[in-house]
Design a protein around this motif. Structure first.
Motif, PDB file in Angstrom:
ATOM      1  N   ALA A   1     -12.841-100.280  70.643  1.00  0.00           N
ATOM      2  CA  ALA A   1     -11.838-100.626  70.756  1.00  0.00           C
ATOM      3  C   ALA A   1     -10.818 -99.516  70.148  1.00  0.00           C
ATOM      4  CB  ALA A   1     -11.333-101.977  70.248  1.00  0.00           C
ATOM      5  N   ASN A   2     -11.151 -99.073  68.960  1.00  0.00           N
ATOM      6  CA  ASN A   2     -10.135 -97.942  68.427  1.00  0.00           C
ATOM      7  C   ASN A   2     -10.080 -96.557  69.261  1.00  0.00           C
ATOM      8  OD1 ASN A   2      -9.406 -99.401  66.202  1.00  0.00           O
ATOM      9  ND2 ASN A   2     -11.182 -98.995  64.857  1.00  0.00           N
ATOM     10  N   ILE A   3     -11.559 -96.460  69.828  1.00  0.00           N
ATOM     11  CA  ILE A   3     -11.586 -95.130  70.702  1.00  0.00           C
ATOM     12  C   ILE A   3     -10.620 -95.386  71.996  1.00  0.00           C
ATOM     13  CG2 ILE A   3     -13.101 -93.807  72.004  1.00  0.00           C
ATOM     14  CD1 ILE A   3     -15.296 -94.632  69.913  1.00  0.00           C
ATOM     15  N   TYR A   4     -11.021 -96.568  72.622  1.00  0.00           N
ATOM     16  CA  TYR A   4     -10.202 -96.760  73.756  1.00  0.00           C
ATOM     17  C   TYR A   4      -8.538 -96.610  73.654  1.00  0.00           C
ATOM     18  CZ  TYR A   4     -14.259 -97.794  76.818  1.00  0.00           C
ATOM     19  OH  TYR A   4     -15.319 -97.721  77.353  1.00  0.00           O
ATOM     20  N   TYR A   5      -8.142 -97.264  72.645  1.00  0.00           N
ATOM     21  CA  TYR A   5      -6.790 -97.313  71.981  1.00  0.00           C
ATOM     22  C   TYR A   5      -6.227 -95.869  71.968  1.00  0.00           C
ATOM     23  CZ  TYR A   5      -2.441 -98.350  69.330  1.00  0.00           C
ATOM     24  OH  TYR A   5      -1.194 -98.429  69.131  1.00  0.00           O
ATOM     25  N   ARG A   6      -7.134 -94.989  71.258  1.00  0.00           N
ATOM     26  CA  ARG A   6      -6.759 -93.697  71.199  1.00  0.00           C
ATOM     27  C   ARG A   6      -6.449 -92.863  72.549  1.00  0.00           C
ATOM     28  NH1 ARG A   6      -7.918 -90.498  65.815  1.00  0.00           N
ATOM     29  NH2 ARG A   6      -6.752 -88.672  66.056  1.00  0.00           N
ATOM     30  N   ILE A   7      -7.537 -92.946  73.379  1.00  0.00           N
ATOM     31  CA  ILE A   7      -7.429 -92.695  74.781  1.00  0.00           C
ATOM     32  C   ILE A   7      -6.275 -92.890  75.493  1.00  0.00           C
ATOM     33  CG2 ILE A   7      -8.544 -92.463  76.934  1.00  0.00           C
ATOM     34  CD1 ILE A   7     -11.341 -92.662  75.403  1.00  0.00           C
ATOM     35  N   GLY A   8      -5.789 -94.223  75.314  1.00  0.00           N
ATOM     36  CA  GLY A   8      -4.581 -95.018  75.807  1.00  0.00           C
ATOM     37  C   GLY A   8      -3.418 -94.110  75.266  1.00  0.00           C
ATOM     38  N   ASN A   9      -3.427 -93.861  74.146  1.00  0.00           N
ATOM     39  CA  ASN A   9      -2.462 -93.192  73.688  1.00  0.00           C
ATOM     40  C   ASN A   9      -2.339 -91.800  74.181  1.00  0.00           C
ATOM     41  OD1 ASN A   9      -1.714 -95.371  71.890  1.00  0.00           O
ATOM     42  ND2 ASN A   9      -2.614 -94.462  69.985  1.00  0.00           N
ATOM     43  N   GLN A  10      -3.194 -90.893  74.278  1.00  0.00           N
ATOM     44  CA  GLN A  10      -3.460 -89.544  74.748  1.00  0.00           C
ATOM     45  C   GLN A  10      -2.724 -89.699  76.248  1.00  0.00           C
ATOM     46  OE1 GLN A  10      -5.449 -86.577  74.171  1.00  0.00           O
ATOM     47  NE2 GLN A  10      -6.054 -87.179  72.214  1.00  0.00           N
ATOM     48  N   TYR A  11      -2.997 -90.686  77.110  1.00  0.00           N
ATOM     49  CA  TYR A  11      -2.505 -90.952  78.381  1.00  0.00           C
ATOM     50  C   TYR A  11      -0.909 -91.302  78.472  1.00  0.00           C
ATOM     51  CZ  TYR A  11      -7.027 -90.171  80.772  1.00  0.00           C
ATOM     52  OH  TYR A  11      -8.086 -89.796  81.275  1.00  0.00           O
ATOM     53  N   LYS A  12      -0.710 -92.241  77.572  1.00  0.00           N
ATOM     54  CA  LYS A  12       0.836 -92.588  77.380  1.00  0.00           C
ATOM     55  C   LYS A  12       1.830 -91.542  77.109  1.00  0.00           C
ATOM     56  CE  LYS A  12       3.841 -95.523  74.978  1.00  0.00           C
ATOM     57  NZ  LYS A  12       4.155 -96.234  73.654  1.00  0.00           N
ATOM     58  N   GLU A  13       1.163 -90.564  76.189  1.00  0.00           N
ATOM     59  CA  GLU A  13       2.151 -89.413  75.943  1.00  0.00           C
ATOM     60  C   GLU A  13       2.170 -88.323  77.003  1.00  0.00           C
ATOM     61  OE1 GLU A  13      -0.182 -87.697  72.329  1.00  0.00           O
ATOM     62  OE2 GLU A  13       0.268 -89.076  71.156  1.00  0.00           O
ATOM     63  N   LYS A  14       1.052 -88.419  77.821  1.00  0.00           N
ATOM     64  CA  LYS A  14       1.282 -87.568  79.209  1.00  0.00           C
ATOM     65  C   LYS A  14       2.147 -88.321  80.036  1.00  0.00           C
ATOM     66  CE  LYS A  14      -3.117 -85.429  78.880  1.00  0.00           C
ATOM     67  NZ  LYS A  14      -4.454 -85.094  79.465  1.00  0.00           N
ATOM     68  N   GLY A  15       2.688 -89.635  79.895  1.00  0.00           N
ATOM     69  CA  GLY A  15       3.339 -90.319  80.716  1.00  0.00           C
ATOM     70  C   GLY A  15       2.701 -90.804  81.812  1.00  0.00           C
ATOM     71  N   GLN A  16       1.265 -90.940  81.784  1.00  0.00           N
ATOM     72  CA  GLN A  16       0.312 -91.603  82.805  1.00  0.00           C
ATOM     73  C   GLN A  16       0.171 -92.973  82.169  1.00  0.00           C
ATOM     74  OE1 GLN A  16      -3.101 -89.074  83.528  1.00  0.00           O
ATOM     75  NE2 GLN A  16      -2.065 -87.021  83.085  1.00  0.00           N
ATOM     76  N   PHE A  17       1.181 -93.772  82.709  1.00  0.00           N
ATOM     77  CA  PHE A  17       1.114 -95.130  81.931  1.00  0.00           C
ATOM     78  C   PHE A  17       0.074 -96.019  82.589  1.00  0.00           C
ATOM     79  CE2 PHE A  17       5.882 -94.942  81.085  1.00  0.00           C
ATOM     80  CZ  PHE A  17       5.520 -94.348  80.028  1.00  0.00           C
ATOM     81  N   GLY A  18      -0.337 -95.823  84.020  1.00  0.00           N
ATOM     82  CA  GLY A  18      -1.274 -96.489  84.522  1.00  0.00           C
ATOM     83  C   GLY A  18      -2.589 -96.423  84.310  1.00  0.00           C
ATOM     84  N   GLN A  19      -3.065 -95.073  83.783  1.00  0.00           N
ATOM     85  CA  GLN A  19      -4.201 -94.740  82.990  1.00  0.00           C
ATOM     86  C   GLN A  19      -4.125 -95.219  81.631  1.00  0.00           C
ATOM     87  OE1 GLN A  19      -6.946 -93.966  84.354  1.00  0.00           O
ATOM     88  NE2 GLN A  19      -7.182 -91.889  84.722  1.00  0.00           N
ATOM     89  N   ALA A  20      -3.150 -95.295  81.090  1.00  0.00           N
ATOM     90  CA  ALA A  20      -2.908 -95.678  79.759  1.00  0.00           C
ATOM     91  C   ALA A  20      -3.269 -96.932  79.479  1.00  0.00           C
ATOM     92  CB  ALA A  20      -1.727 -95.370  78.974  1.00  0.00           C
ATOM     93  N   ARG A  21      -2.731 -97.920  80.320  1.00  0.00           N
ATOM     94  CA  ARG A  21      -2.939 -99.378  80.512  1.00  0.00           C
ATOM     95  C   ARG A  21      -4.291 -99.605  80.673  1.00  0.00           C
ATOM     96  NH1 ARG A  21      -0.173-103.023  84.980  1.00  0.00           N
ATOM     97  NH2 ARG A  21      -1.484-101.669  86.137  1.00  0.00           N
ATOM     98  N   ASN A  22      -5.009 -98.857  81.543  1.00  0.00           N
ATOM     99  CA  ASN A  22      -6.380 -99.144  81.673  1.00  0.00           C
ATOM    100  C   ASN A  22      -7.270 -99.087  80.414  1.00  0.00           C
ATOM    101  OD1 ASN A  22      -6.105 -99.582  84.482  1.00  0.00           O
ATOM    102  ND2 ASN A  22      -6.689 -97.397  84.962  1.00  0.00           N
ATOM    103  N   PHE A  23      -6.872 -98.203  79.467  1.00  0.00           N
ATOM    104  CA  PHE A  23      -7.621 -97.702  78.460  1.00  0.00           C
ATOM    105  C   PHE A  23      -7.218 -98.706  77.255  1.00  0.00           C
ATOM    106  CE2 PHE A  23      -8.882 -93.992  80.374  1.00  0.00           C
ATOM    107  CZ  PHE A  23     -10.126 -93.657  80.192  1.00  0.00           C
ATOM    108  N   TYR A  24      -6.039 -99.444  77.505  1.00  0.00           N
ATOM    109  CA  TYR A  24      -5.535-100.269  76.278  1.00  0.00           C
ATOM    110  C   TYR A  24      -6.102-101.787  76.757  1.00  0.00           C
ATOM    111  CZ  TYR A  24      -1.932 -97.407  74.713  1.00  0.00           C
ATOM    112  OH  TYR A  24      -1.033 -96.317  74.262  1.00  0.00           O
TER     113      TYR A  24
END
Length: 456
Positions: A331-354
């Protein structure tokens, strides 16, 4: 002569049988009176008879020990401080008698855990003896210790380490074991809570039984959160980089081919963000060379991220998540990946990982809070009318609410966030003027969800 002997022996046997029958009848009578008094909360009269049963009829019925426990717990609650210890010792003796006489009907793990907690609460025995009592219960059955007992178990170990009787490494090892058990219990609870929250959000009414379960889930989650916070506070500076680096540096050369040691150190350094020290690089590279794994892939991802190579970092993080078996770590890993996509503005991808983080760890409230934040940021882009755009804030508030419910440690932040979003959403006058009360709005763009307008 032979006939006389037979008659004599027969008389002895008949007499013994009669005495046994009389004893059984006395036990039955005493038990009936004791249990009746206990049921009526007439504890003083009941306790006298319970004592008789313990002495003369210890194997008569398990109810002797069940009612005895109820009586002694009541006495313990009401006893003055100077008398609590004696009552606690009596309760421990009762538990041990139950284990002796009714082992098949007694949960030994739970009873041993209860004994350990009583010893600590009543200050019976030395710190070492109290720790050994918890250690015995936990090793026999890890599920026997509740949240409070898990904290006490860890607390006593740290006290022994401070006294120079345990190694610092033992504290770290115990921390991993205890927090893993707490998170396991927390996740099971959060999973049950999430199902009931979804039912509520769908507009379905909970049954009385479900409402009680929901309340119990929320109370337990608050307890888990508080205990985890207390454990982290107790660990304190013992787990900072200043202690970890020298502790593991001195043992690196002799353990650089020891995969299990490298994994443990890698997880510890990574978890405490001690990633800038050369030791972390050495450990990560040695581990990845010996056994490419989730831990080594994650560490290499951290190194790539620190060097500014985001694409490579994401590649390693994805690999780490796929290889990771521990749901909390995954879960921590997926959360970190989500943060990376969020910072890029790729919200759909970020939500997938969250969402993947939440699948692995249902109590991961921060993931819900991140989704709420992205939805809130997208309000102006995800609606056709001004009303629809502002309605997006209701959906953001729903996610913020859920964050606080599954993770009480962030409930204050989550509640404030939800309130702020509702403040931006359409108000009663807006709903009335647009005739939207009770209607469902479908939210477009990357969100792709719906929200129900409140009834006036």
């Amino acid at each position: 002569m032979k006939t006389k002997l037979i008659l004599f022996l027969s008389g002895v046997l008949l007499g013994t049988g009669a005495l046994q029958a009389q004893a059984n009848q006395e036990c039955a009578t005493t038990a009936a009176l004791a249990y009746s008094d206990a049921k009526a909360n007439n504890y003083d009269a009941a306790w006298t008879r319970i004592q008789t049963l313990r002495k003369d009829c210890p194997s008569y019925h398990i109810a002797t020990y069940q009612y005895g426990e109820r009586i002694l717990k009541d006495k313990l609650d009401k006893a003055p401080e100077g008398e609590k210890k004696a009552v606690a010792q009596e309760l421990i003796a009762l538990y041990k008698e139950r284990l002796q006489h009714f082992p098949a009907k007694t949960d030994a793990g739970k009873v041993n855990a209860d004994i350990a907690q009583i010893m600590y609460d009543a200050q019976i025995g030395t710190t070492e003896e109290q720790f050994q009592a918890f250690d015995k219960a936990f090793k026999a059955d890890p599920n026997s210790l509740n949240a409070k007992s898990l904290y006490t178990y860890f607390y006593l170990l740290v006290e022994l380490q401070d006294a120079g009787k345990k190694d610092l490494q033992e504290v770290f090892d115990m921390y991993d074991v205890v927090t893993a058990k707490l998170e396991e219990q927390e996740n099971e609870t959060a999973e049950g809570l999430a199902k009931l929250i979804e039912k509520q959000e769908a507009g379905e009414e909970l049954t009385d039984k479900e409402q009680k379960r929901l309340n119990a889930y929320e109370i337990n989650l608050k307890a888990y959160s508080a205990v985890k916070g207390s454990i982290n506070a107790k660990l304190g500076q013992r787990a900072d980089c200043d202690n970890l680096i020298p502790l593991y540096s001195k043992d690196f050369d002799q353990n650089k081919s020891n995969v299990e040691w490298l994994k443990r150190v890698n997880n510890r350094l990574s978890g405490k963000d001690c990633t800038e020290d050369p030791l972390f690089v050495k450990v990560s590279e040695a581990l990845h060379k010996l056994e490419p794994s989730a831990s080594s892939a994650y560490s290499l991802g951290q190194l790539a991220e620190a060097n500014g190579n985001q694409a490579k970092a994401l590649e390693y993080y994805n690999q780490a998540a796929q290889l990771q078996k521990d749901p909390s770590v995954r879960a921590n890993i997926y959360y970190r990946i989500g943060n990376q996509y969020k910072e890029k503005g790729q919200f759909g991808q970020a939500r997938n990982f969250y969402r993947k983080a939440l699948e692995a760890k249902p109590s991961y409230g921060r993931a819900y809070l991140q989704i709420a934040g992205m939805i809130g940021q997208s309000a102006n882009n995800c609606g056709d009318t001004a009303f629809e755009k502002r309605a997006v804030y209701w959906k953001a508030a729903e996610y913020a609410d859920r964050a606080g419910r599954v993770d009480p440690s962030i409930s204050s932040t989550a509640n404030e966030t939800a309130a702020a979003y509702r403040g931006r959403a359409p108000q009663r006058s807006d709903i009335f003027q647009n005739d939207m009360q009770g209607k469902t709005i479908t939210i477009g763009c990357w969100i792709g969800e719906s929200v129900r307008v409140p009834n006036l």
